[in-house]
Each structure stands twice: as structure tokens, then as C-alpha cells.
Design a protein around this motif. Structure first.
Motif, short mmCIF file in Angstrom:
data_model
loop_
_atom_site.label_atom_id
_atom_site.label_comp_id
_atom_site.label_asym_id
_atom_site.label_seq_id
_atom_site.Cartn_x
_atom_site.Cartn_y
_atom_site.Cartn_z
N UNK A 517 0.85 -1.19 0.00
CA UNK A 517 0.00 0.00 0.00
C UNK A 517 0.89 1.24 0.00
N UNK A 518 0.61 2.17 -0.93
CA UNK A 518 1.27 3.47 -0.92
C UNK A 518 0.31 4.55 -0.46
N UNK A 519 -0.96 4.42 -0.89
CA UNK A 519 -2.02 5.32 -0.44
C UNK A 519 -3.34 4.58 -0.57
N UNK A 520 -4.36 5.11 0.08
CA UNK A 520 -5.66 4.44 0.07
C UNK A 520 -6.51 5.02 -1.07
N UNK A 521 -6.58 4.27 -2.18
CA UNK A 521 -7.39 4.68 -3.31
C UNK A 521 -8.06 3.45 -3.90
N UNK A 522 -8.75 3.62 -5.03
CA UNK A 522 -9.52 2.50 -5.58
C UNK A 522 -8.65 1.30 -5.94
N UNK A 523 -7.47 1.48 -6.58
CA UNK A 523 -6.63 0.29 -6.85
C UNK A 523 -6.26 -0.47 -5.58
N UNK A 524 -6.00 0.25 -4.47
CA UNK A 524 -5.66 -0.43 -3.22
C UNK A 524 -6.85 -1.23 -2.70
#
Length: 664
Positions: A517-524
Motif C-alpha cells: 500500500x502506498x495510499x488508500x485509493x480505488x486500486x488499493x
């Protein structure tokens, strides 16, 4: 961009062909002759020239040896053609010299032959194209300043035509080949008739004297014999490509072996007739040909910048009444075309041989894959690149390139014929019929004579050409041999490692899933959902702390959304994301050595080349490192951006009419 590149590819290569149309690419004899025999047919255009080039080193005193040297070449060519007819009939599967040597003398001999043939095919392209351009320059001298560029242009053209498929390229190349044969035979007949009626053709160089090179005057005994042998070895270029038909038997229409043998006989008869006729007219017309025009006493113009016309050009001018006659330009055009198209023999032979070697795991497997037009595209491209590099390195000079020629040819000739002798010995052991035994004895005698003669020529070629550039081939062949042995050892080692153990599927004790995880977005979120759907024993989200602010923001959003997956943070004081992730995986593997670690990486799918630079770089580097970790499996979970949807809509779909996916 992808759509433009595909459209350009279709323009050059054509529409793809389905695998079930492979049979349509089989060749009838009339097309197979120009496809596989254009090299030996075209080599008669410069074989006589190479003989004269050597004999004039001592001035004009040794030109009387030319007919005898040519006669020896004719005898050798006849023996080789007869010998390879035996190969075609005994081994119709298409391996040619490689298969004969491998089966009868062992894998080492097969690889030696393969190395020799691969080198020879490369040289065939380089020498044929360079010789063709030489004849173009004989008609249009102004092109001499851009010789290399013209050479490379023809290599590119030949590559494109062969990528379109064997049958299509064969049809295009058939007309120039037959025009050359008809033109040369007509020139020989007319020239001999003129001689018979007392009006013998006289070459433009007949009145020029030749300055002998130092050390080549008044040769006798051994020195004269060595000069004659060197001329003979140069004249043996007339035999190049004689084995190509035996390598290409699978491309013939049934009955394959009989059609291939008939084509080989036609090739041999035409080559002998044209070579003997050109040599006879060169002697009748007193053609004088040297490497450096400044050796010619009486050469018009500036010898330092001027170019001498080729032997066949001088003969055509003498027979047809000068360099401005229509027939002169016709012969020059046909000669240039056939010489350039002679490279097509190599463009058919090299990919076929490379495909067989790849099937036997001596070359990369990609060389056994057919392209859109059912041709072995990878082999065609590799051949073009290497030949083009040679042409550039040697400045497109036939005289310099030809010194590297024919050594590989006679290596394969010798081992192939020796292998055929052993083949017939085994056949005799199991045959009792007297008539059949007589036929086998006759075949064995032909191959034995062929083996002895080609072995003798191999020694002569090696001795006389070694210091003139053939040493490069002597280096290249062992390098190729060692490389192929190394590739085979690699494939064998990999096969042993991949061999399944006794029993069925072995399940891992436990599976530990890790989502990066790098940031919480739709791909994550998609990646977390996919990982959870696989029902691992443990599921962890892993992030690397580069700054406190980013990690704190991620934790806060994680808690606000109530993500039901624990978030693990790895500290990285030196901002090394890859190193921190690898350290975590190594620790997890040490704690659970028998378990499986599944790493899930969210990735963007983009539609433009420049978007690749802006996205996925850290993911690609990390994936490359993780693939080397034992016990770790890496899964990419794609997220298609809008640009990728537009590109996907533009991609053409090729399928046969009425053919679709099967359900159920």
C-alpha cells in the motif's frame, strides 16, 4: 501509437495467416528453384571474377591456368550436387547437413555443421547484396559514393519481403531469377556463335596490361601451385548455397524428396552451364580484372577514383556491342537483381536451421516460433541485423567480404558427406537384396568421393584464405559452437529443476498474503478485496514510512474507513522502499519457512507510452526484486485508467470467420 505501429506492420508484412494455412505455403518446383537456388545460380556472376582476381596478382602470365581452375570447380560442383541428392532422398525431414552429421557422427559434429552453416548464411547475405550493388555501380558509377547505404537498403527490403512469407517472396523473386538465367544463357550462346563465325567478342580490358604485385612474378613449383590453389578456392564460391535445398525439403510440395532432388539437379545443371560459359567467354574476350584499378596499364581516367566494370559486365558489353546497348543494361539489371535476391537463399535457410536448432534446445526457443505470416520471423530479423553489421564494418566490399566466405560451406559439405558414408554402411548391414545393395554401394561411393574432395578443398581454403580474413570465421564458428552447447546445458538444467516430484499437487502449509500500500485509493481497495477473496491464512497490508505526515494520514483514513485488514508500517530512515519490503519478506520467510507468501501489488494500466514513465516505476522495480525471493509469489492487480480503455477499443481483433470462443 499502438494503432499506428500495427497499421505500419500490416503495410509491410501483410495480414496474419492462421496456422491451418501452413500447407498453402508449400512450394512447387518452379518457385522452389528461385527460392532455394538463387544463391548458387547467382554465384556464377562473380566466381569467374574471383579466379581472375587471384591469377592476375602475377600480371597476365598465369591467366592460362584459369580454364583448368574452372574445370576443377565444375567437377567439384557436379560431385557436390550428386552427393546432396543422396542427402535429400535419405533425410527428407529438412535438417540437411546438420541432421546427417548429428545422426551419423554425433551431436558434436552436428553442432560444428550448424555453426558453419549459420556463419555461411550470414556471409551469403552480405556477399550477395554487396556483389549485386557492385553490378549496379558498374552501370551507374555515380552510386559508388553511397555504396554502404544502398547495400543496407537492399537488406531491409529483403527482410520485409521475407517477413511476408516464403510463398509470397518466392513469387516475387522467381521472375528476376529466370530473367538472369535466360539472359546469361543467351549471352553465352551468342558469344560462342560469334566466336565460331570469326567475330569473337573482345572485352574493354583486353588491351590493358596488368602490373604484377611484388613477390608474384616468375612463380614456379610450389609457389605457382599455391597460387593456383588460391584461385581454385576463390572460384569455389560457385558452390555456395548448394546445400540450401537439402535444408528446405519441408517447404516443397509432396512428394517432397523427389521434388527437392529434381530441383537440385536443375540447379546443378544450370550453375555448371553458366559458370563454364562465362569463364569461356572471359578467356575468349581476354578479360583482365584486378582488385586495384591502378594496377591496370591503360585504364582510362583516374584509377584512384574510377571503378572497373565487373567481369560479367565486360562480357555483356563485348557480346552485345557496348555499354549503351539495351541488352547490356538488361544483363546488368538481371545480374544485380539475382545477386541481391540470392540472399533470399539465406533468408530461407537460416531461419529454418535456427528453428530446428531451437527445437533441439541449442538456440533460444523464440527462434522456433512462426510469425504472423507463418515465417520464422525472429530468425529473419537476426540474420538481417548481423549481415547488415558486416556490410557496414567492411564498407560493402565484395573483395574483403568474400575472404570470409565458403570456409563454413566446405566444413558442412565434408561432415555431411562423411556422415552419409556411415549412413550407407548401416543400410548395407540390413539389406540382402542384390539390386538394392548395388544402389547403396553406388550412393556410398558418390558420398565418399564427395567427402574426400570437399575435405581437400576445406584444407586449401583454410590455408589460402586464413591470413586474408578467414581467421574471423575460424573464430566465429567455435564461439557459436560453445554458445549453443551452453544454451543446451541451460535448458537441460532448467528441465531437471522443473521436473515434477513423485505424487500430485503439494499444498503449502499456510498462505500469508501481503498487500503493498502506498495510499488508500480505488486500486488499493480492489487489491485488498482480491487478496481477501483468496482466503489466505493471514492478510496484512504493508506500507513503508517515508514521512510521518503521509503515514499518519494513511492511518487516519484507514481507521475512518474501518478497513478490516491490519496495516503494518515499515520504517525506512534512508527512504528505501524496495529494501524495506524485501527485509519484511525475508523476516516473514524466516519465521514461516514452510509457508507460502503471496504479495499483491496494485498497478496502473495506461494507454500512452509517456504515462509509463509517470506510473508504476517503483512497482516494477519492486516486482523484479521480489521474483528472486524463494517462497514468495507476486501477483499484479491491474487498475485500468481511462486512456487504456480508449487504446483497447482501437486494437484490431483477428479471427477466422465463424470462429469464436468455445463455452462449456
Amino acid at each position: 501509437m499502438p494503432n499506428v505501429s500495427i497499421s505500419f506492420k500490416r503495410l509491410i508484412v501483410g495480414r496474419p495467416l492462421s496456422s491451418d494455412r501452413l500447407g498453402e505455403q508449400m512450394l512447387p518446383k518452379r518457385i522452389a528453384l528461385p527460392v532455394f537456388a538463387s544463391d548458387p545460380l547467382s554465384s556464377v556472376a562473380y566466381a569467374t571474377q574471383e579466379i581472375l582476381l587471384v591469377l592476375t596478382l602475377g600480371g597476365l602470365a598465369y591467366l592460362h591456368l584459369a580454364p583448368w581452375v574452372a574445370a576443377a570447380v565444375v567437377v567439384l560442383l557436379a560431385v557436390v550436387v550428386l552427393s546432396y541428392r543422396q542427402v535429400v532422398q535419405a533425410y527428407p525431414s529438412g535438417g540437411g547437413s546438420y541432421e546427417v552429421a548429428s545422426r551419423n557422427l554425433g551431436p558434436w559434429a552436428g553442432l560444428v555443421v550448424a555453426s558453419a552453416l549459420l556463419v555461411d548464411y550470414v556471409m551469403t547475405v552480405a556477399v550477395s547484396v554487396a556483389a549485386g550493388v557492385d553490378n549496379i555501380i558498374s552501370a551507374v558509377p555515380a552510386l559508388d559514393s553511397c555504396r554502404v547505404l544502398v547495400n543496407l537498403g537492399f537488406v531491409v527490403l529483403l527482410t520485409a519481403m521475407n517477413l511476408r512469407g516464403v510463398r509470397e517472396s518466392g513469387r516475387l523473386f522467381a521472375v528476376p531469377t529466370y530473367l538472369f538465367v535466360v539472359g546469361v544463357v543467351a549471352m553465352i550462346v551468342i558469344g560462342l556463335l560469334q566466336t565460331a563465325f570469326g567475330h569473337a567478342p573482345v572485352a574493354e580490358s583486353a588491351g590493358w596490361q596488368v602490373r604484377a604485385e611484388p613477390g608474384h612474378v616468375g612463380l614456379t613449383g610450389t609457389a605457382l601451385m599455391l597460387l593456383a590453389l588460391r584461385a581454385f578456392s576463390s572460384g569455389c564460391t560457385a558452390l555456395t548455397g548448394a546445400e540450401a535445398i537439402s535444408n528446405g525439403v519441408p517447404a516443397f510440395r509432396p512428394p517432397k524428396a523427389r521434388n527437392a532432388a529434381t530441383t537440385m539437379a536443375a540447379m546443378g545443371g544450370l550453375s555448371i552451364t553458366m559458370f563454364a560459359g562465362i569463364t569461356a567467354l572471359a578467356m575468349i574476350g581476354h578479360v583482365h580484372y584486378v582488385d586495384d584499378a591502378c594496377q591496370l596499364v591503360g585504364f582510362p581516367g583516374n584509377c584512384a577514383t574510377g571503378t572497373q566494370r565487373t567481369v560479367i559486365a565486360q562480357i555483356a558489353a563485348a557480346v552485345f556491342g557496348g555499354t549503351h546497348s539495351v541488352m547490356f543494361f538488361s544483363i546488368q539489371a538481371a545480374t544485380a537483381l539475382i545477386l541481391i535476391l540470392a540472399a533470399n537463399t539465406a533468408f530461407n535457410g537460416f531461419p529454418l536451421l535456427a528453428a530446428i536448432l531451437a527445437e533441439h534446445r541449442y538456440l533460444p526457443r523464440q527462434l522456433h516460433t512462426r510469425g504472423d505470416r507463418l515465417a520464422f520471423s525472429n530468425g529473419i530479423v537476426i540474420l538481417a541485423v548481423v549481415a547488415g553489421t558486416l556490410i557496414y564494418a567492411f564498407n560493402g566490399s565484395v573483395t574483403r567480404l568474400i575472404q570470409l566466405y565458403i570456409l563454413g560451406v566446405f566444413t558442412s559439405f565434408t561432415l555431411s558427406q562423411a556422415g552419409m558414408v556411415r549412413h550407407w554402411n548401416r543400410e548395407l548391414a540390413g539389406v540382402s537384396d542384390p539390386g538394392l545393395r548395388r544402389r547403396i554401394h553406388r550412393s556410398r561411393m558418390i558420398n565418399a568421393v564427395g567427402a574426400c574432395l570437399t575435405a581437400l578443398v576445406l584444407v586449401v581454403v583454410l590455408v589460402t584464405k586464413f591470413s586474408h580474413g578467414a581467421y574471423l570465421v575460424v573464430i566465429a564458428m567455435p564461439v557459436l559452437y560453445v554458445m549453443m552447447r551452453g544454451i543446451r546445458r541451460h535448458y537441460d538444467r532448467v528441465a531437471r529443476e522443473l521436473r515434477p516430484q513423485p505424487g500430485g499437487i503439494v499444498l503449502p502449509s499456510r498462505t500469508h498474503a501481503v498487500v503493498l500500500v502506498s495510499q488508500l485509493h480505488q486500486p488499493t481497495l480492489r487489491t485488498l478485496g482480491y487478496a481477501k477473496a483468496t482466503h489466505p491464512d493471514t492478510l496484512t497490508a504493508l506500507t513503508v514510512k517515508i514521512s510521518d505526515e503521509e503515514v499518519n494520514a494513511l492511518r487516519a483514513e484507514w481507521e475512518d474507513r474501518e478497513i478490516p485488514v491490519p496495516l503494518t508500517v515499515m520504517a525506512s530512515p534512508y527512504r528505501d522502499i524496495t529494501g524495506s519490503v524485501l527485509e519484511y519478506m525475508a523476516r516473514l520467510h524466516r519465521e514461516h519457512p514452510q509457508d507460502l507468501i503471496a504479495v499483491y501489488i496494485p498497478e496502473y494500466v495506461v494507454g500512452h507510452w509517456w504515462e509509463h514513465v509517470l506510473h508504476n516505476q517503483s512497482a516494477l522495480r519492486l516486482k523484479a526484486r521480489l521474483l528472486f525471493q524463494r517462497g514468495v509469489m507476486v501477483t499484479s492487480v491491474p487498475w485500468q485508467l481511462d486512456s487504456s480503455d480508449r487504446v483497447a477499443a482501437q486494437q484490431p481483433y483477428h479471427a477466422s470467420p465463424g470462429v469464436g470462443p468455445k463455452v462449456g
